[in-house]
Design an enzyme around this catalytic site. Structure first.
Site, PDB file in Angstrom:
ATOM      1  N   GLU A  18       0.825  -1.218   0.000  1.00 56.59           N
ATOM      2  CA  GLU A  18       0.000   0.000   0.000  1.00 56.59           C
ATOM      3  C   GLU A  18       0.856   1.264   0.000  1.00 56.59           C
ATOM      4  O   GLU A  18       0.503   2.251  -0.651  1.00 56.59           O
ATOM      5  CB  GLU A  18      -0.950   0.003   1.207  1.00 56.59           C
ATOM      6  CG  GLU A  18      -2.036  -1.054   1.166  1.00 56.59           C
ATOM      7  CD  GLU A  18      -2.947  -0.914  -0.044  1.00 56.59           C
ATOM      8  OE1 GLU A  18      -3.060   0.199  -0.603  1.00 56.59           O
ATOM      9  OE2 GLU A  18      -3.541  -1.930  -0.440  1.00 56.59           O
ATOM     10  N   TYR A  69      -6.184   5.988   4.875  1.00 56.53           N
ATOM     11  CA  TYR A  69      -6.377   5.000   3.820  1.00 56.53           C
ATOM     12  C   TYR A  69      -5.591   3.716   4.087  1.00 56.53           C
ATOM     13  O   TYR A  69      -6.135   2.609   4.052  1.00 56.53           O
ATOM     14  CB  TYR A  69      -5.966   5.572   2.452  1.00 56.53           C
ATOM     15  CG  TYR A  69      -5.758   4.491   1.425  1.00 56.53           C
ATOM     16  CD1 TYR A  69      -6.844   3.826   0.881  1.00 56.53           C
ATOM     17  CD2 TYR A  69      -4.471   4.088   1.051  1.00 56.53           C
ATOM     18  CE1 TYR A  69      -6.660   2.794  -0.025  1.00 56.53           C
ATOM     19  CE2 TYR A  69      -4.279   3.065   0.144  1.00 56.53           C
ATOM     20  CZ  TYR A  69      -5.382   2.422  -0.391  1.00 56.53           C
ATOM     21  OH  TYR A  69      -5.198   1.404  -1.279  1.00 56.53           O
ATOM     22  N   ASP A  76      -9.228   5.512  -1.717  1.00 58.06           N
ATOM     23  CA  ASP A  76      -8.173   6.157  -2.480  1.00 58.06           C
ATOM     24  C   ASP A  76      -8.811   6.993  -3.586  1.00 58.06           C
ATOM     25  O   ASP A  76     -10.033   7.189  -3.608  1.00 58.06           O
ATOM     26  CB  ASP A  76      -7.195   5.115  -3.038  1.00 58.06           C
ATOM     27  CG  ASP A  76      -7.800   4.287  -4.165  1.00 58.06           C
ATOM     28  OD1 ASP A  76      -9.043   4.284  -4.321  1.00 58.06           O
ATOM     29  OD2 ASP A  76      -7.042   3.635  -4.898  1.00 58.06           O
TER      30      ASP A  76
END
Length: 424
Positions: free
Chosen positions: A163, A249, A267
């Site tokens: 990520e 996030y 996102d």
């Protein structure tokens, strides 16, 4: 004038607002980042080495905050009756706030809409081979507590690294970097003991080198912490609080994908998908009210998906693979189908999409008469253009499903949403 207006509106409203700022931002990004395929967080730290300018945010009064909380509760916590009919762009999109109640939460068909997205994702999740996409570690399938901890520790580390790498970078670019990284440092303990120069060298080419430094420092902290001892926290709130460089996030992604908790992960792709699903007309990059509303919607939706697990699978466990699959499904849809130029003919959830149904309403020349509205929407930006005679609308009309078929009489036709970019 109409033709000129169509040309002006053909670029999305998202990019037209604050064009000077966005042009400077684009100039700083490498060629690797210019894609809807890049996963980005709106509040995870992403600064370049020379120091990207921070966006100045307006001071928000307490009354405005309270109003936003009330609005989000009204829309998402107890949605009640959800208006199924689309508003009409030819009537300047006049609508009430309740119009943004997600059809995903509709009592009659909400479960059907949610299942449609998950089923689609399950069918395509292996199409783009991403090495960090793995089966969920189900705690009930691993009776040995020590072995389970090692599995979760490794999985959380893998998702975390992926990520962070995916922030502002295309998937195709990240795959090789991620594979090399995992070959070199397969566990968080290995990374914690690495030389800082080696870490920076492994990151070279991804940009935003401060991310590599933060990852390394965070790995050492997680390994040395007497509570964590190498295992990242399972809740989004703890991840944000305890792990440096992890924002809203990334915390949601780790919590939902690894630990099966109902945490939203939003996102840039998800912002676009949900703004269309909710029919929110505004700047998803800079409008705080719009962004906060979409985050609130994402939170309500992932909670609903998590509860589906209890009823569908007759399970008593509050955790499952559904929250992680749901978040990834939204991102996958936004990066492959619901792009800035959407391919709606391939979308599995047009039935719940406000924007698609508005376009369908226009293409069928439905009456744009507006009923009496007491509570006008305060989330959307004013929609002042009269598009009823705009040439750009022609892109919303029925088009051939098979462009190679020469016989127009025999060619099947279907609605597309390519022209919706005139205002979305």
């Amino acid at each position: 004038m109409t033709g000129k207006r169509s040309m002006r509106l053909s670029s999305t409203r998202l990019s037209s607002n604050g064009s000077n700022k966005s042009s400077r931002t684009r100039a700083r990004l490498s060629k690797e980042t210019a894609s809807s395929d890049a996963f980005a967080s709106d509040n995870d730290t992403q600064e370049s080495d020379d120091g990207a300018r921070r966006i100045k945010r307006r001071k928000v009064t307490k009354s405005r905050v309270h109003k936003a909380i009330e609005t989000h509760a009204f829309l998402f916590k107890n949605p009640g009756t959800i208006p199924p009919e689309p508003c009409s762009p030819t009537s300047q999109r006049q609508h009430s706030t309740s119009y943004h109640k997600p059809l995903f939460l509709c009592e009659s068909r909400g479960l059907e809409h949610r299942q449609a997205l998950l089923s689609w994702f399950d069918s395509v999740s292996t199409t783009r081979a991403m090495p960090w996409r793995k089966s969920w570690v189900n705690p009930s399938h691993e009776p040995d507590a020590s072995a389970l901890r090692k599995l979760l520790e490794r999985r959380a580390y893998e998702v975390w690294i992926s990520e962070i790498m995916l922030q502002q970078t295309r998937v195709a670019v990240v795959i090789d970097y991620w594979n090399r990284w995992m070959d070199k440092w397969p566990t968080i303990q290995d990374l914690a003991g690495a030389d800082p120069e080696d870490v920076l060298a492994a990151w070279r080419g991804l940009g935003y080198y401060s991310r590599a430094t933060r990852i390394h420092e965070a790995a050492k902290l997680v390994v040395q912490d007497p509570t964590m001892q190498g295992l990242l926290p399972s809740t989004a709130s703890e991840l944000e609080e305890k792990v440096p460089g992890v924002g809203r996030y990334t915390a949601g992604a780790i919590s939902s994908i690894v630990f099966g908790r109902a945490a939203p992960m939003v996102d840039g792709n998800v912002l676009r998908v949900l703004s269309r699903q909710l029919g929110i007309y505004g700047n998803i990059k800079s409008d705080k009210m719009v962004i906060d509303t979409i985050w609130a919607a994402a939170d309500a939706l992932v909670r609903a998906v998590a509860l589906d697990h209890l009823s569908i699978e007759d399970s008593k466990s509050e955790i499952s693979d559904r929250p992680g699959r749901w978040g990834q499904a939204l991102m996958e849809l936004g990066s492959t189908i619901c792009t800035p130029k959407p391919n709606c003919s391939q979308c599995p959830i047009t039935a719940s999409c406000r924007v698609y149904n508005e376009a369908k309403n226009m293409s069928q020349n439905k009456d744009g008469t507006v009923a009496d509205i007491e509570d006008f929407c305060t989330i959307c930006e004013p929609f002042e253009e009269d598009l009823s005679n705009d040439p750009g609308i022609t892109a919303l009309q029925e088009t051939k499903a098979n462009s190679k078929t020469a016989d127009k009489k025999k060619a099947p036709k279907q609605l597309t949403l390519s022209g919706i970019r005139i205002y979305w």
